[in-house]
Write a protein that holds these residues in place. Structure first.
Motif, PDB file in Angstrom:
ATOM      1  N   ASP A 199      18.141 -28.895  -2.562  1.00  0.00           N
ATOM      2  CA  ASP A 199      19.218 -28.782  -3.053  1.00  0.00           C
ATOM      3  C   ASP A 199      19.700 -30.239  -3.303  1.00  0.00           C
ATOM      4  OD1 ASP A 199      22.049 -28.491  -3.322  1.00  0.00           O
ATOM      5  OD2 ASP A 199      21.877 -26.622  -1.962  1.00  0.00           O
ATOM      6  N   ILE A 200      20.493 -30.354  -4.615  1.00  0.00           N
ATOM      7  CA  ILE A 200      21.073 -31.627  -4.944  1.00  0.00           C
ATOM      8  C   ILE A 200      22.212 -31.992  -4.082  1.00  0.00           C
ATOM      9  CG2 ILE A 200      22.220 -32.872  -6.906  1.00  0.00           C
ATOM     10  CD1 ILE A 200      20.228 -31.231  -8.759  1.00  0.00           C
ATOM     11  N   GLU A 201      23.115 -30.963  -3.859  1.00  0.00           N
ATOM     12  CA  GLU A 201      24.252 -31.195  -3.127  1.00  0.00           C
ATOM     13  C   GLU A 201      24.051 -31.298  -1.563  1.00  0.00           C
ATOM     14  OE1 GLU A 201      27.431 -29.019  -4.674  1.00  0.00           O
ATOM     15  OE2 GLU A 201      27.281 -29.447  -6.780  1.00  0.00           O
ATOM     16  N   ASN A 202      23.148 -30.440  -0.939  1.00  0.00           N
ATOM     17  CA  ASN A 202      22.861 -30.486   0.235  1.00  0.00           C
ATOM     18  C   ASN A 202      21.064 -30.544   0.554  1.00  0.00           C
ATOM     19  OD1 ASN A 202      22.542 -29.956   3.143  1.00  0.00           O
ATOM     20  ND2 ASN A 202      23.233 -27.719   3.032  1.00  0.00           N
ATOM     21  N   PRO A 203      21.028 -31.999   0.707  1.00  0.00           N
ATOM     22  CA  PRO A 203      19.428 -32.216   1.206  1.00  0.00           C
ATOM     23  C   PRO A 203      18.715 -31.410   2.271  1.00  0.00           C
ATOM     24  CG  PRO A 203      20.873 -34.201   1.664  1.00  0.00           C
ATOM     25  CD  PRO A 203      21.944 -32.918   1.115  1.00  0.00           C
ATOM     26  N   ASN A 204      19.586 -30.766   3.160  1.00  0.00           N
ATOM     27  CA  ASN A 204      19.068 -30.171   4.268  1.00  0.00           C
ATOM     28  C   ASN A 204      18.613 -28.692   3.883  1.00  0.00           C
ATOM     29  OD1 ASN A 204      19.431 -32.156   6.157  1.00  0.00           O
ATOM     30  ND2 ASN A 204      21.673 -31.595   6.341  1.00  0.00           N
ATOM     31  N   ARG A 205      19.157 -28.198   2.676  1.00  0.00           N
ATOM     32  CA  ARG A 205      18.624 -26.926   2.020  1.00  0.00           C
ATOM     33  C   ARG A 205      17.452 -27.207   1.142  1.00  0.00           C
ATOM     34  NH1 ARG A 205      23.145 -23.143   0.880  1.00  0.00           N
ATOM     35  NH2 ARG A 205      23.755 -25.298  -0.424  1.00  0.00           N
ATOM     36  N   VAL A 206      16.256 -26.321   1.341  1.00  0.00           N
ATOM     37  CA  VAL A 206      15.171 -26.319   0.629  1.00  0.00           C
ATOM     38  C   VAL A 206      14.996 -25.025   0.040  1.00  0.00           C
ATOM     39  CG1 VAL A 206      14.064 -28.471   1.624  1.00  0.00           C
ATOM     40  CG2 VAL A 206      13.572 -26.196   2.212  1.00  0.00           C
ATOM     41  N   VAL A 207      14.233 -24.824  -0.895  1.00  0.00           N
ATOM     42  CA  VAL A 207      14.011 -23.468  -1.687  1.00  0.00           C
ATOM     43  C   VAL A 207      12.556 -23.439  -2.120  1.00  0.00           C
ATOM     44  CG1 VAL A 207      14.757 -21.572  -3.242  1.00  0.00           C
ATOM     45  CG2 VAL A 207      16.302 -23.023  -2.304  1.00  0.00           C
ATOM     46  N   PHE A 208      11.948 -22.650  -1.442  1.00  0.00           N
ATOM     47  CA  PHE A 208      10.520 -22.372  -2.005  1.00  0.00           C
ATOM     48  C   PHE A 208      10.466 -21.019  -3.053  1.00  0.00           C
ATOM     49  CE2 PHE A 208       9.892 -23.959   2.308  1.00  0.00           C
ATOM     50  CZ  PHE A 208       8.723 -24.516   2.183  1.00  0.00           C
ATOM     51  N   PHE A 209       9.901 -21.188  -4.219  1.00  0.00           N
ATOM     52  CA  PHE A 209       9.701 -20.385  -5.102  1.00  0.00           C
ATOM     53  C   PHE A 209       8.109 -19.769  -5.328  1.00  0.00           C
ATOM     54  CE2 PHE A 209       9.226 -18.359  -9.294  1.00  0.00           C
ATOM     55  CZ  PHE A 209      10.204 -17.405  -9.260  1.00  0.00           C
ATOM     56  N   GLU A 210       8.012 -18.826  -5.029  1.00  0.00           N
ATOM     57  CA  GLU A 210       6.569 -18.401  -4.756  1.00  0.00           C
ATOM     58  C   GLU A 210       6.447 -17.215  -5.959  1.00  0.00           C
ATOM     59  OE1 GLU A 210       5.721 -17.354  -0.626  1.00  0.00           O
ATOM     60  OE2 GLU A 210       7.533 -18.744  -0.117  1.00  0.00           O
ATOM     61  N   ILE A 211       5.188 -17.150  -6.184  1.00  0.00           N
ATOM     62  CA  ILE A 211       4.585 -15.914  -7.072  1.00  0.00           C
ATOM     63  C   ILE A 211       3.205 -15.625  -6.801  1.00  0.00           C
ATOM     64  CG2 ILE A 211       4.032 -14.995  -9.361  1.00  0.00           C
ATOM     65  CD1 ILE A 211       6.160 -17.105 -10.641  1.00  0.00           C
ATOM     66  N   TRP A 212       3.215 -14.309  -6.388  1.00  0.00           N
ATOM     67  CA  TRP A 212       1.991 -13.802  -5.522  1.00  0.00           C
ATOM     68  C   TRP A 212       1.481 -12.640  -6.452  1.00  0.00           C
ATOM     69  CZ3 TRP A 212      -0.272 -16.536  -1.684  1.00  0.00           C
ATOM     70  CH2 TRP A 212       0.602 -17.313  -1.061  1.00  0.00           C
ATOM     71  N   GLN A 213      -0.067 -12.425  -6.552  1.00  0.00           N
ATOM     72  CA  GLN A 213      -0.707 -11.415  -7.566  1.00  0.00           C
ATOM     73  C   GLN A 213      -0.318 -10.061  -7.030  1.00  0.00           C
ATOM     74  OE1 GLN A 213      -4.692 -12.449  -7.360  1.00  0.00           O
ATOM     75  NE2 GLN A 213      -4.770 -13.723  -8.984  1.00  0.00           N
ATOM     76  N   SER A 214       0.072  -9.982  -5.704  1.00  0.00           N
ATOM     77  CA  SER A 214       0.384  -8.418  -5.097  1.00  0.00           C
ATOM     78  C   SER A 214       0.889  -8.836  -3.548  1.00  0.00           C
ATOM     79  CB  SER A 214      -0.912  -7.695  -5.141  1.00  0.00           C
ATOM     80  OG  SER A 214      -1.868  -8.386  -3.991  1.00  0.00           O
ATOM     81  N   GLN A 215       1.446  -7.431  -3.202  1.00  0.00           N
ATOM     82  CA  GLN A 215       2.059  -7.475  -1.675  1.00  0.00           C
ATOM     83  C   GLN A 215       0.970  -7.695  -0.965  1.00  0.00           C
ATOM     84  OE1 GLN A 215       5.351  -7.304  -0.809  1.00  0.00           O
ATOM     85  NE2 GLN A 215       4.362  -8.089   1.216  1.00  0.00           N
ATOM     86  N   ALA A 216      -0.233  -7.302  -1.193  1.00  0.00           N
ATOM     87  CA  ALA A 216      -1.580  -7.671  -0.281  1.00  0.00           C
ATOM     88  C   ALA A 216      -1.734  -9.007  -0.115  1.00  0.00           C
ATOM     89  CB  ALA A 216      -2.951  -6.927  -0.738  1.00  0.00           C
TER      90      ALA A 216
END
Length: 101
Positions: free
Chosen positions: A45-62
């Motif tokens: 986060d630009i305004e709060n460096p203590n906040r991070v966000v992972f963005f993930e894409i997976w082939q399936s729920q498995a």
């Protein structure tokens, strides 16, 4: 087979930020090597460096389930224990026109 997208937001305690940024980077590198992973990114986060966000894409729920059981993910969970203010994980399916691309 429908992909699964994940947005995971973590707010770390300020005194643990530097330590956990290294832990987060290790998780990204290991997770990108998993067979079912299509994307695994980390943002701060630009305004709060203590906040991070992972963005993930997976082939399936498995693939997501396998990731959750992996040694590197289990180690990550242990490493952040008691060092975060909040953890919010959202699993999503794409319903936009991107879903067919």
């Amino acid at each position: 087979m429908q992909t699964v997208k994940i947005a995971a937001t973590i707010v770390v305690k300020p005194e643990h930020r530097q330590e956990l940024l290294g832990v987060f980077q290790q998780l990204v590198l290991a997770s990108r090597q998993e067979a079912g992973n299509l994307r695994y990114d980390l943002h701060q986060d630009i305004e709060n460096p203590n906040r991070v966000v992972f963005f993930e894409i997976w082939q399936s729920q498995a693939a997501v389930d396998e990731h959750g059981q992996s040694a590197h993910f289990q180690n990550f969970l242990k490493a952040i224990e008691g060092k975060t203010e909040s953890v919010d994980i959202v699993l999503m399916s794409d319903i936009s026109d991107n879903a067919n691309r």
